[in-house]
Design a protein around this motif. Structure first.
Motif, PDB file in Angstrom:
ATOM      1  N   CYS A 161       0.831  -1.208   0.000  1.00  0.00           N
ATOM      2  CA  CYS A 161       0.000   0.000   0.000  1.00  0.00           C
ATOM      3  C   CYS A 161       0.867   1.260   0.000  1.00  0.00           C
ATOM      4  CB  CYS A 161      -0.937   0.021   1.197  1.00  0.00           C
ATOM      5  SG  CYS A 161      -2.408  -0.914   0.862  1.00  0.00           S
ATOM      6  N   ALA A 162       2.013   1.199   0.678  1.00  0.00           N
ATOM      7  CA  ALA A 162       2.922   2.355   0.693  1.00  0.00           C
ATOM      8  C   ALA A 162       3.414   2.634  -0.717  1.00  0.00           C
ATOM      9  CB  ALA A 162       4.097   2.073   1.621  1.00  0.00           C
ATOM     10  N   VAL A 163       3.715   1.555  -1.459  1.00  0.00           N
ATOM     11  CA  VAL A 163       4.157   1.717  -2.853  1.00  0.00           C
ATOM     12  C   VAL A 163       3.036   2.349  -3.673  1.00  0.00           C
ATOM     13  CG1 VAL A 163       4.869   0.474  -4.942  1.00  0.00           C
ATOM     14  CG2 VAL A 163       5.776  -0.214  -2.706  1.00  0.00           C
ATOM     15  N   TYR A 164       1.816   1.837  -3.451  1.00  0.00           N
ATOM     16  CA  TYR A 164       0.658   2.359  -4.180  1.00  0.00           C
ATOM     17  C   TYR A 164       0.458   3.848  -3.868  1.00  0.00           C
ATOM     18  CZ  TYR A 164      -4.296   3.419  -4.751  1.00  0.00           C
ATOM     19  OH  TYR A 164      -5.467   4.031  -5.042  1.00  0.00           O
ATOM     20  N   CYS A 165       0.588   4.192  -2.578  1.00  0.00           N
ATOM     21  CA  CYS A 165       0.374   5.586  -2.171  1.00  0.00           C
ATOM     22  C   CYS A 165       1.434   6.517  -2.755  1.00  0.00           C
ATOM     23  CB  CYS A 165       0.375   5.716  -0.652  1.00  0.00           C
ATOM     24  SG  CYS A 165      -1.140   5.099   0.071  1.00  0.00           S
ATOM     25  N   SER A 166       2.622   5.984  -2.991  1.00  0.00           N
ATOM     26  CA  SER A 166       3.693   6.835  -3.498  1.00  0.00           C
ATOM     27  C   SER A 166       3.425   7.301  -4.932  1.00  0.00           C
ATOM     28  CB  SER A 166       5.036   6.100  -3.430  1.00  0.00           C
ATOM     29  OG  SER A 166       4.984   4.991  -4.295  1.00  0.00           O
TER      30      SER A 166
ATOM     31  N   THR B 278       3.965  10.013   2.122  1.00  0.00           N
ATOM     32  CA  THR B 278       4.480  10.533   3.393  1.00  0.00           C
ATOM     33  C   THR B 278       3.416  10.424   4.480  1.00  0.00           C
ATOM     34  OG1 THR B 278       5.456  12.172   1.946  1.00  0.00           O
ATOM     35  CG2 THR B 278       5.803  12.482   4.304  1.00  0.00           C
ATOM     36  N   LEU B 279       2.176  10.774   4.113  1.00  0.00           N
ATOM     37  CA  LEU B 279       1.092  10.694   5.097  1.00  0.00           C
ATOM     38  C   LEU B 279       0.833   9.247   5.508  1.00  0.00           C
ATOM     39  CD1 LEU B 279      -1.571  13.219   3.766  1.00  0.00           C
ATOM     40  CD2 LEU B 279      -0.051  13.494   5.700  1.00  0.00           C
ATOM     41  N   TYR B 280       0.953   8.340   4.531  1.00  0.00           N
ATOM     42  CA  TYR B 280       0.667   6.936   4.821  1.00  0.00           C
ATOM     43  C   TYR B 280       1.672   6.376   5.838  1.00  0.00           C
ATOM     44  CZ  TYR B 280      -0.194   1.996   4.244  1.00  0.00           C
ATOM     45  OH  TYR B 280      -0.485   0.685   4.498  1.00  0.00           O
ATOM     46  N   MET B 281       2.895   6.887   5.795  1.00  0.00           N
ATOM     47  CA  MET B 281       3.913   6.372   6.725  1.00  0.00           C
ATOM     48  C   MET B 281       3.519   6.619   8.178  1.00  0.00           C
ATOM     49  SD  MET B 281       5.654   4.898   4.609  1.00  0.00           S
ATOM     50  CE  MET B 281       6.850   4.111   5.663  1.00  0.00           C
TER      51      MET B 281
ATOM     52  N   LEU C 223      -6.893   3.900   1.403  1.00  0.00           N
ATOM     53  CA  LEU C 223      -7.911   4.679   0.685  1.00  0.00           C
ATOM     54  C   LEU C 223      -8.337   5.913   1.467  1.00  0.00           C
ATOM     55  CD1 LEU C 223     -10.285   1.997  -0.818  1.00  0.00           C
ATOM     56  CD2 LEU C 223      -9.104   3.766  -2.070  1.00  0.00           C
ATOM     57  N   GLN C 224      -8.381   5.781   2.795  1.00  0.00           N
ATOM     58  CA  GLN C 224      -8.798   6.933   3.617  1.00  0.00           C
ATOM     59  C   GLN C 224      -7.866   8.120   3.393  1.00  0.00           C
ATOM     60  OE1 GLN C 224     -11.737   6.743   5.074  1.00  0.00           O
ATOM     61  NE2 GLN C 224     -11.702   4.630   4.362  1.00  0.00           N
ATOM     62  N   ILE C 225      -6.589   7.837   3.222  1.00  0.00           N
ATOM     63  CA  ILE C 225      -5.632   8.924   2.975  1.00  0.00           C
ATOM     64  C   ILE C 225      -5.723   9.376   1.530  1.00  0.00           C
ATOM     65  CG2 ILE C 225      -3.184   9.528   2.897  1.00  0.00           C
ATOM     66  CD1 ILE C 225      -2.720   7.581   5.126  1.00  0.00           C
ATOM     67  N   TYR C 226      -5.845   8.403   0.647  1.00  0.00           N
ATOM     68  CA  TYR C 226      -5.757   8.686  -0.781  1.00  0.00           C
ATOM     69  C   TYR C 226      -6.891   9.560  -1.276  1.00  0.00           C
ATOM     70  CZ  TYR C 226      -3.435   7.449  -5.096  1.00  0.00           C
ATOM     71  OH  TYR C 226      -2.685   7.483  -6.230  1.00  0.00           O
TER      72      TYR C 226
END
Lengths: 478, 550
Positions: B56-61, B68-71, B111-114
């Protein structure tokens, strides 16, 4: 568990799997994956083009009909500055890094962010006159309303000023600024989030304020009366009350009333009776010729210009009676009213309104709008007769007190409507103008000024109406 | 009378004692099992738990700033995944069920962040989501022995069903009297002092499934054929009263699935369906009557016209909630100087303030008002489903915007752009999943629900012991609820079904729904335990393996 139940379980699982495939199939059918892109798909394609070009392009300029720059950009990837702040905000929209684009910058994004050879987006020329637009916007200060001015012969929109909040103006240049914080100070709010808290803030009232048009609709009902041979219709208004609980302003009664007197004094009872005499078929036919009940496409808005004649195919007689004087289920927008007055002035020809004149990129003309006829609202003879009646109404209003009769020919009708929101009156001043510029036969315009959430009546907009005439005279006569 | 009361209290006391014993045995058993897990197994599970948040971190990047937020939530998500997978391995849960839960919850957090603009607010929303997940896990573990007790105890089925239905009715009554209304449904209750809103119909939904399962379990001494139907009707009436038709739909689906599998005479299910259909039509007729009786008369046409446009949207944030930055800074300075004095004064004022004002309308008026909304709501939802072009209502606006957004769907990820889809965090999250993750990943997510159902169904088909069969009834109810709710949500989002207002399990941001889903999942995880388990065999050896007629 017996075999029968096992089978049933497998059937339920199969049903679940089938639903999954239905979801996939419906998604594919509704998306742009395999089918040809439709109009909306094209817009999305354009949106993707904007995103692709936005970082490497200097945003193209938007200029007015005289070449005056409305937006100017200097750096790649940076939003262009709107030189007129508030008065053009509703038209050009924003270009934000957070929110993407809105308004013209969204509709024409594929051109404005197409760098071409020089890395600068296309130049978009509007039909708007920036000077008139600014002055029209200034006239709206302290009110909520709009001013629409259209060229009756071509359909060009000369000004489309709008104001959705009496105290705060919408400024697209500030869209990415932080406006404020919440009570705890933890959550920051951008300007757009603040604007969202103000109801209907973003919307150009001239095209989105869908309300009953009030007595301005009597222009169309009068047209229907004349074209159907009822121009000599009279009504005895002894009580000030008419059919289906209609009544006149302040309950006034006018005795024997003919069409001219009814227009001068805006007599609701006369027009409600006229609606019944004409009947739904004839009245609806005239209204549909004026494009009421149809959506008029606009080149600067995806929504188009919406209106409503009646909610049902065959409305009851009470609805027809109320519609005839501009209430009931009738819904129109200020720009539509301006177009209606323009059509009467233009020998019954309603022109397609448009705002985007040309788009030029790298010296090449990429887009040019040609004026075209939208509808023939009635025959020329009727239009001429209605024009005379409405001119007499303008004289009755006393509009010529300070105006030279040789320079301008005016038709006018005021309107006071009670919209469904119940927040006061929505008042209108609709005019058709013929300004003698001394070159041809004169330039003709349709104008509508409106103001909402007020306890006033349409006639109180007279100063603004005279100011609009004055500014058009200054622009085209001098 | 006193003797009866004494008996009742004694029965309750014994019941509580039994439940306590269940809890004690259950947690002792869990501790014993934990000791048997090998270190190598733990490392492997941890690696698996690490994989999903990393993916998911890769996806968010893909989207600037989101990675950054996902971290900020990476570690909590990892621990939650580890807990779920380790709990599964504690009971040697076979198959992919724990992995699927872990996969879906991780997707949900990302998804909540995205889906929000890149700022601190998005991070806060994701943190809230993770906290709710953790709460769901804790409640799931706490509720497990109780659910097991209800499915295996030898208490009278009728009494248990009546008691459980009474609890539900109590909750419904609370909702009817003091529930908060959101979009005409009164499914929420704000807890005083802490001010958190809880969707109590999610709890009653859970209780409804447990009651069905208790009524249909194999050691059921009840001879009342109509008991499950009566339970269903009582829930249906109250759910209609609080105008929560989506939840009612899910309960109906689950009822028929469980009933058709566990009814001895399948024909009786058809009869029940007819009864439910008749009751439904009568209720709709009553609602139509109330709607007609309470609808405004056609005397003033000028005020009837309501053409809702996008401009009529009620703003979610109010103007008074936003303080201009400069003004706020000034206020902070002033507040620091006067804080102590003001605090004391405020406390005094609070103490003197009277209770909240009583609502203007009484309970009967409330019920009539809600009933009058059911008919137009249903007609509107179906009308919109059949003709999505006509824009005149909020629900219509939702599906129109959803359809516009769907045009952006590609086979794979589309990271850029902002979607103007209403309720995108909850009811219409499926649209977001489709557009942002692409059709392929979205279908993998949807098929995950199908695999969940299939895995439980296969296990149910293989169950031989009566104990497992009893638990199977509840597991089937739970997994049907999760899977069918997911596909209904997806169908309504893409325009293949009317909008029902149901969240997508594991992905939608809804505290109550997410918590109850986690409770259901932990029971299913426990149900899927390894049949060769030695500890389990000792418990089940006493139970007769032959199938008994209901």
């Amino acid at each position: 568990m017996n075999n029968r139940n096992k089978k049933l379980l497998s059937y339920i699982a199969a049903a679940l799997c089938t639903i999954c495939f239905i979801v996939a199939a419906t998604t594919i059918y509704n998306s742009a994956i395999i089918k040809d892109l439709n109009i909306e798909g094209d817009q999305i394609k354009e949106a993707q083009a904007i995103r692709a070009g936005i970082k490497d392009t200097v945003e193209g300029s938007i200029i007015d009909r005289n070449g005056v720059e409305i937006t100017t950009a200097t750096e790649k990837g940076e939003p262009a500055k709107c030189n007129y702040d508030e008065c053009f905000s509703y038209i050009v929209g924003y270009n934000s890094k957070r929110l993407n684009q809105s308004g013209l910058r969204k509709v024409l994004g594929a051109y404005l962010f197409d760098g071409g050879k020089d890395g600068i987006g296309a130049t978009v020329q509007l039909t708007i006159n920036a000077s008139i637009q600014q002055r029209a916007y200034d006239l709206l200060k302290g009110t909520v309303g709009s001013i629409s001015i259209v060229d009756a012969e071509t359909g060009e929109i000369i000004a489309l000023a709008s104001r959705s909040n009496a105290t705060v103006g919408y400024n697209v240049n500030k869209i990415d600024e932080i406006y404020g914080v919440d009570k705890t100070g933890e959550r920051k709010f951008f300007y757009d989030e603040y604007y969202n808290t103000l109801n209907k803030f973003y919307y150009n009232r001239a095209i989105f304020a869908e309300d009953p048009p009030g007595s301005c609709a009597k222009i169309i009902t009068a047209t229907s009366l004349v074209e159907n041979g009822f121009s000599d219709l009279t009504y005895n208004d002894d009580t000030g009350k008419g059919p289906y609980s209609t009544h006149n302003y302040k309950g006034a009664s006018y005795g024997a009333v003919d069409l001219e007197k009814a227009l001068h004094n805006s007599i609701n009872t006369y027009f409600a009776n006229a609606g019944i005499v004409l009947g739904n078929y004839r009245l609806k036919k005239t209204y549909s010729h004026f494009m009421v009940g149809e959506t008029v496409p606009l080149d600067f808005s995806k929504t188009g210009l919406r209106s409503n004649y009646a909610n049902q195919l065959v409305p009851g007689e009470n609805i027809v009676a109320h519609n005839a004087y501009g209430q009931g289920e009738l819904i129109m927008t200020p720009l539509h009213l301006a177009m209606s007055a323009a059509a009467i002035m233009n020998d019954a020809v309603m022109m397609q309104p448009y705002m985007i004149s040309t788009v030029t990129n790298d010296g090449k003309l990429e887009l040019k709008t040609k004026p075209h006829k939208l509808s023939e609202v009635t025959d020329k003879k009727t239009a001429k007769q209605v024009k005379g009646l409405l001119h007499s109404t303008a004289m009755h209003y006393g509009m010529y007190k300070n105006l030279p009769e040789d320079d301008v020919y005016i038709i006018a009708k005021t309107g006071t409507a009670q919209p469904h929101t119940g927040k006061g009156n929505h008042i209108y001043f609709t005019m058709g103008l013929e300004i003698n510029d001394g070159i041809n036969n004169g330039r003709i315009f349709g104008v509508c000024i409106d103001k909402v959430e007020t306890s006033d009546t349409g006639s109180t907009l007279m100063p603004q109406a005279l100011a609009v005439i004055q500014m058009l005279l200054e622009e085209y006569v001098d | 009378m006193i003797t009866k009361l004494k008996k009742c209290f004694k029965a309750c006391f014994e019941c509580l004692k039994e439940i306590f014993a269940y809890y004690k045995d259950f947690y002792n058993d869990a501790l014993n099992r934990a000791k048997t897990i090998s270190t190598k197994d733990i490392y492997l599970k941890m690696l698996l738990a690490f994989l999903f948040p990393t993916a998911c971190a890769v996806y968010c990047s893909f989207r600037e700033g989101v990675g950054t937020l996902y971290m900020n939530v990476f570690l909590p998500v990892f621990f939650i995944n580890a807990l779920i997978i380790l709990f599964g391995s504690l009971y040697h849960a076979t198959g992919v069920f724990p992995i699927l839960i872990s996969f879906l919850t991780t997707m949900g957090t990302a998804l909540q962040i995205y889906m929000l603009p890149v700022d601190d607010h998005a991070s806060t929303e994701a943190k809230k989501f993770v906290v709710v997940l953790a709460l769901g896990i804790v409640l799931g573990i706490l509720a497990l022995p109780l659910l097991k007790y209800l499915m295996t105890c030898n208490r009278n089925t009728d009494s248990l069903c009546v008691a459980l239905t009474a609890v539900s009715v109590g909750i419904y009554l609370i909702l009817i009297v003091v529930g908060n209304e959101v979009n005409s449904a009164s499914a929420w209750l704000t807890i005083p002092v802490i001010g958190i809103s809880v969707q109590l119909t999610e709890i009653t939904k859970l209780i409804a499934f447990v009651t069905f399962a208790v009524a249909l379990r194999k050691n059921n001494p009840s001879k009342r054929r109509w008991l499950p139907l009566m339970i269903l009707c009582s829930h249906a009436i109250f759910l209609a009263a609080v105008n929560e038709l989506g939840t009612l739909g899910v309960i109906l689906i689950v009822f028929f699935i469980v009933r058709i599998i566990y009814a001895e005479k399948k024909r009786s299910v058809i009869k029940e369906a007819l009864v439910i259909g008749t009751v439904g039509l009568v209720m709709l007729g009553v609602c139509f009557g109330i709607y007609k009786a309470t609808a405004p008369k056609e005397t003033a046409p000028s005020t009837e016209v309501e053409t809702k446009t996008e401009t009529d949207e009620e703003p979610k944030i109010k103007t008074e909630d936003i303080i201009p930055l400069a003004e706020f800074e000034k206020t902070v300075q002033n507040e620091t100087a006067e804080s102590e004095a003001q605090q004391e004064q405020t406390q005094d004022e609070d103490a003197q303030q009277p209770d909240e004002k009583a609502p203007d309308e009484n309970v009967v008026q409330k019920l009539i008002r809600r009933a009058s909304r059911i008919y137009p709501k249903l007609v509107n939802r179906f009308g919109v489903f059949l003709n999505t072009e006509k824009v005149d209502d909020q629900a219509d606006y939702q599906i129109t915007q959803a359809k516009r957004a769907l045009l952006l769907t590609k086979w794979f990820v589309t990271p850029e752009g902002r979607l103007a889809v209403p309720e995108v965090k909850s009811d219409l999250i499926w649209v977001y999943v489709l557009v942002r993750m692409g059709l392929i990943i979205a279908m993998v997510i949807l098929l995950s629900y199908f695999v969940m159902f299939s895995e439980v169904a296969i296990r149910i088909a293989r169950d031989k012991t009566q104990l497992k069969q009893n638990e199977g009834v509840l597991a089937l109810a739970f997994v049907s609820s999760i899977s069918f709710q997911a596909v209904i949500c997806a169908m309504s989002s893409v325009g293949a079904a009317p909008i029902v207002g149901l969240p997508l399990p594991f992905l939608s941001n809804g505290g109550s729904a997410l918590t109850t889903t986690m409770i259901m999942c932990f029971f299913i995880l426990y149900y899927l335990r390894n049949e060769n388990d030695s500890i389990q065999n000792t418990t089940e050896s006493e139970v007769d393996t032959s199938e008994q007629p209901q």
